[in-house]
Write an enzyme that holds these catalytic residues in place. Sequence first.
Site, PDB file in Angstrom:
ATOM      1  N   ASP A 108      -5.847   4.839  -4.506  1.00  0.00           N
ATOM      2  CA  ASP A 108      -5.042   3.958  -5.352  1.00  0.00           C
ATOM      3  C   ASP A 108      -5.560   3.960  -6.776  1.00  0.00           C
ATOM      4  O   ASP A 108      -6.646   4.462  -7.074  1.00  0.00           O
ATOM      5  CB  ASP A 108      -4.943   2.547  -4.764  1.00  0.00           C
ATOM      6  CG  ASP A 108      -6.253   1.787  -4.784  1.00  0.00           C
ATOM      7  OD1 ASP A 108      -6.918   1.769  -5.819  1.00  0.00           O
ATOM      8  OD2 ASP A 108      -6.606   1.180  -3.751  1.00  0.00           O
ATOM      9  N   VAL A 109      -4.785   3.396  -7.685  1.00  0.00           N
ATOM     10  CA  VAL A 109      -5.053   3.508  -9.122  1.00  0.00           C
ATOM     11  C   VAL A 109      -6.413   2.956  -9.505  1.00  0.00           C
ATOM     12  O   VAL A 109      -7.048   3.445 -10.449  1.00  0.00           O
ATOM     13  CB  VAL A 109      -3.912   2.828  -9.920  1.00  0.00           C
ATOM     14  CG1 VAL A 109      -3.918   1.315  -9.688  1.00  0.00           C
ATOM     15  CG2 VAL A 109      -4.013   3.143 -11.409  1.00  0.00           C
TER      16      VAL A 109
END
Length: 302
Positions: A108-109
Site C-alpha cells: 500500500d501507499v
Amino acid sequence: MTEKLQKVLARAGKGSRREIEELISHGRVSVNGQVAKLGDRVTGAENIRVDGHVVETQAPAEIVCQVLAYHKPEGEVSTRKDPEGRPTVFDRLPKLQGARWVAVGRLDVNTSGLLLFTTDGELANRLMHPRHEIDREYAVRVFGEVNEAMLQRLRKGVMLEDGLAKFETLKYSGGEGMNHWFHVTLKEGRNREVRRLWESQEVQVSRLIRVRYGKIELPRTLPRGGWAELPLEQVNYLRKEVGLDAEERSKVDVHAPERYKQVAQIRKAVRKHNSRVKGTQKKETPARPRSPGQRQKRKTRM
C-alpha cells in the site's frame, strides 16, 4: 504450435489460469473479433483482447524470465497509473521491448520495502497464490501499549472482516517509550493485513517495511526507489517454489564485479525521478541589472 488461450493470457500477466477461465466464461475475451470460449487454442499471433483491450503476447521461446527487486519508498502506489497523479512503482523501472513488468502483489501507499517484478505473468500469479504459502517478512513499528496477551492473540489468530488471520512468527526487535519494533511474517498477501491485525488490538502501525519475500531479502545497499535484477540462481529458486521449470537464460551480467554499472544506473534513475516528481530543481535567479549611476560608482571605487 498452439496453446490454450488461458495459458497464453496467464503468461501475459492477465491473471491466473483459473481467473482467466472465468473471464472467458463471462465473454470478456475475444480472439480476432470473435468472443472466445473455453477450450480455444491460439498461436499468440492473433488479435487477443480482454475487456476490449489488446493483449501483447509472446511465444515461450521468446521470453527470458527476468525478476527485479525494487525498493519501494512510501508515497508510491502499486498501480500502473493513478487517477490522482501520484507516482507509481512502475515509473522508475527499466524499459522493456516486447515484454512488460508484472508486479508480484502490492504494497500500500504508506508501506515501503521489497517489491518483486517479473516478465513472466505465470510466475507472478503463482507466487501470489495462497496455496504456495511463500512467507513475507515485515519490520513494523507500532505505537501504543503492547502486552503478552495481545501477542498471543496475534500468533493464534484474530477474526478480521475477511476471515481468520494471524502472524506465522512475531518477534520483538526493540524500541523505547510507546514505540516498539517487531518482525512479523505472513504466508498470504491480503489487503493491509499487517496493519489490520495490529489495529484489531487497538495498536497503531506507524512504520511498515517489507524486508523479505521467501528467501529473497531486500538488498542492504539498494537505495529507496532503486532496482536490481536477480541472478539466475534466485530466479530459479522462485520458479521451483511454485512448480515451474527452471530458466536456462539470464540477462544479468554475472561477470561484472558488484554490478557497478547497474548501481550507477539506479542512482541516476533515482535522482532523475526525484527531481521530476518532487520538483527539486531550482531555477537560477538572474542578476539584478545595475543602473548607470551604480556602474559609475563602481568605476570610481576601482
